[in-house]
Design an enzyme around this catalytic site. Structure first.
Site, PDB file in Angstrom:
ATOM      1  N   LYS A  18       0.820  -1.215   0.000  1.00 27.43           N
ATOM      2  CA  LYS A  18       0.000   0.000   0.000  1.00 27.43           C
ATOM      3  C   LYS A  18       0.855   1.266   0.000  1.00 27.43           C
ATOM      4  CE  LYS A  18      -2.094  -1.417   3.803  1.00 27.43           C
ATOM      5  NZ  LYS A  18      -1.675  -2.831   3.895  1.00 27.43           N
ATOM      6  N   ALA A  41       2.021  -2.031  12.090  1.00 27.35           N
ATOM      7  CA  ALA A  41       1.912  -1.929  10.636  1.00 27.35           C
ATOM      8  C   ALA A  41       3.280  -1.636  10.036  1.00 27.35           C
ATOM      9  CB  ALA A  41       0.935  -0.821  10.264  1.00 27.35           C
ATOM     10  N   GLY A  42       3.407  -1.805   8.743  1.00 30.35           N
ATOM     11  CA  GLY A  42       4.660  -1.483   8.077  1.00 30.35           C
ATOM     12  C   GLY A  42       4.435  -1.087   6.635  1.00 30.35           C
ATOM     13  N   HIS A  43       4.838   0.129   6.283  1.00 24.74           N
ATOM     14  CA  HIS A  43       4.751   0.607   4.909  1.00 24.74           C
ATOM     15  C   HIS A  43       6.156   0.911   4.417  1.00 24.74           C
ATOM     16  CE1 HIS A  43       0.323   2.149   5.419  1.00 24.74           C
ATOM     17  NE2 HIS A  43       0.435   0.847   5.395  1.00 24.74           N
ATOM     18  N   GLN A 224      -2.832  -2.714   8.042  1.00 24.04           N
ATOM     19  CA  GLN A 224      -3.264  -4.107   7.910  1.00 24.04           C
ATOM     20  C   GLN A 224      -4.187  -4.261   6.691  1.00 24.04           C
ATOM     21  OE1 GLN A 224      -3.650  -2.698  11.379  1.00 24.04           O
ATOM     22  NE2 GLN A 224      -1.510  -3.223  11.560  1.00 24.04           N
ATOM     23  N   THR A 300       7.570  -5.120   9.653  1.00 20.31           N
ATOM     24  CA  THR A 300       7.606  -4.860  11.092  1.00 20.31           C
ATOM     25  C   THR A 300       8.360  -5.939  11.857  1.00 20.31           C
ATOM     26  OG1 THR A 300       5.526  -3.651  10.998  1.00 20.31           O
ATOM     27  CG2 THR A 300       6.164  -4.514  13.142  1.00 20.31           C
ATOM     28  N   ARG A 304       9.532 -14.359   7.813  1.00 14.18           N
ATOM     29  CA  ARG A 304       9.254 -14.849   6.465  1.00 14.18           C
ATOM     30  C   ARG A 304       7.741 -14.950   6.288  1.00 14.18           C
ATOM     31  NH1 ARG A 304      11.920 -19.034   2.845  1.00 14.18           N
ATOM     32  NH2 ARG A 304      10.229 -19.969   1.653  1.00 14.18           N
ATOM     33  N   THR A 414       4.678  -2.595 -11.148  1.00 16.78           N
ATOM     34  CA  THR A 414       5.572  -3.456 -11.926  1.00 16.78           C
ATOM     35  C   THR A 414       7.009  -3.410 -11.398  1.00 16.78           C
ATOM     36  OG1 THR A 414       5.945  -1.659 -13.514  1.00 16.78           O
ATOM     37  CG2 THR A 414       4.180  -3.237 -14.023  1.00 16.78           C
TER      38      THR A 414
END
Length: 424
Positions: A18, A41-43, A224, A300, A304, A414
């Site tokens: 996102k 969360a992690g962006h 999330q 975060t 894996r 892409t």
């Protein structure tokens, strides 16, 4: 023209990518808002040679003209927030008068982290697989009206009373298992945080009222995703907040009539971190290949990610809950070398096709997935920026997804860079 907001949220189990779309949209917006969740969360955002992993901070911070707000629906772990701010300082990113936190955000204390870990240990084989960031206990205290808001940290007596009361309750619950936690030490640290946070904490209501009056454009980012939503996700293997449009609007004071677009983000395949049902998971060479090429490790946790084929039953449920106006399909290039690509299109139990994604674990354990097989395109799509330059087989894959879900794929990722995007 009045103010308008674009909402961007995940449609699978999170980790759809996102951050890149939010970053692109934020470049043309006046305000970027986080609406729910915490630093679980992690962006990941790539800007030239710089790579930023935001956990709590809004993704619009890299754009100097964009104001950023952590909305009331979020929970804030102050030490983690300060660590993220230090990273911005180190990279010369200026955020003074551009970053604010709602005073209605609840505080995620170190106490909550300890409790989160103990709860997971207590569950044993039934553990949810949380990030152990204290998110669940913080939202629990919020719901039972015993938590502390950011507004409370500026009142010594109130904060100390609330934190001691929470600690006492948890000590009674977990006894000696919580012996390493020192409530007085955490109280003392908050005395040092107040000055640092004084310029950041604001009442979001007048701030956003002013923004709407000026007709400022907003992007609201969800943390999330739909599969982890506490109401419509794979409960109890979910997060502790509502990741839907409804949850986002409950977490920030923009009002429903400000919403212009709702964009659902879909990875070209599927991934999941932690426990819980994952019906299209591939515990085979295909799954290993998706994990390796896609570099699928949690932003975060570093864990894996589990990998599998795209599950359109799940994506359709996300659309039915959120009414997407457009989709963003990410990481198409990860599929470039596959001979065949499968897509989950239906669930059956004992030969009977189900109407939707079921709620109960008992029935989920019996589900068989019906797949549609597509031929691979066996050529690189990395960096492609025009629809007509995509291989025919890739176009067929994307068109099938659009037809099945009933929503146009407006953005196609892409590659990792913000320039690696087809916009239709």
């Amino acid at each position: 023209m009045g103010s308008e907001a674009i909402l961007v949220l995940g449609s699978q189990f999170g980790d759809e990518g996102k951050g890149k779309l939010i970053d692109i949209i934020a470049a043309e917006r006046d305000i970027c808002i986080r609406a729910q969740g915490g630093h679980n969360a992690g962006h990941t955002i790539v800007h030239g040679d710089l790579k930023f992993n935001f956990h709590l901070l809004p993704s619009g911070l890299l754009h100097p003209k964009c104001i950023n707000l952590v909305g009331s629906g979020c929970v804030v772990h102050v030490p983690s927030l300060l660590k993220e701010l230090a990273s911005l300082d180190e990279n010369g990113i200026q955020y003074k008068d551009r970053l604010f936190l709602s005073d209605r955000c609840h505080v995620d204390f170190d106490l909550h982290h300890e409790v989160d870990g103990l709860s997971e240990v207590e569950l044993g084989k039934s553990a949810v697989g949380t990030t152990r960031k204290g998110i669940g206990p913080t939202y629990s205290n919020r719901a039972d009206r015993s938590g502390a808001m950011l507004a409370d940290i500026f009142d010594d007596e109130l904060l100390e009373t609330k934190l001691r009361r929470m600690a006492d309750g948890y000590h009674k619950r977990y006894g000696g298992l919580l012996s390493k936690y020192d409530v007085e030490e955490e109280i003392a640290r908050f005395k040092t945080y107040r000055e640092r946070l004084a310029d950041l904490v604001r009442d979001e209501v007048p701030l956003l009222r002013s923004a709407k009056a000026q007709g400022l454009k907003m992007v609201v980012e969800g943390a999330q995703a739909a599969g982890l939503d506490i109401a419509f996700g794979t409960y109890p293997f979910v997060t502790s907040s509502n990741c839907s449009v409804g949850g986002m609007l409950a977490g920030v004071s923009i009002g429903w009539n400000s919403v212009k677009e709702v964009i659902g983000v879909v990875k070209a395949y599927a991934t999941r971190v932690g426990g819980g049902p994952f019906l299209t998971e591939q515990l085979n060479e295909d799954g290993d290949k998706l994990q390796s090429i896609g570099k699928e490790f949690g932003v975060t946790t570093g864990r894996r990610r589990r990998t599998g084929w795209l599950d359109l039953v799940q994506v359709l449920l996300a659309h039915e809950v959120n009414s997407f106006t457009a989709l963003n399909l990410t990481k198409l290039d990860v599929l470039d070398t596959f001979e065949e690509i499968q897509v989950g299109i239906a669930y059956t139990v004992d030969g009977t096709e189900l109407d939707s994604f079921p709620a109960g674990k008992k029935i989920l354990d019996k589900v068989q997935v019906k797949y549609r097989t597509f031929r691979g395109w066996k050529t690189s799509t990395t960096g492609v920026t025009k629809w007509d330059e995509l291989p025919k087989a890739a176009q067929e894959y994307l068109e099938f997804i659009e037809q099945f879900v009933g929503v146009k794929i407006k953005y196609i990722g892409t590659g990792p860079g913000r320039e690696h995007m087809i916009v239709r």
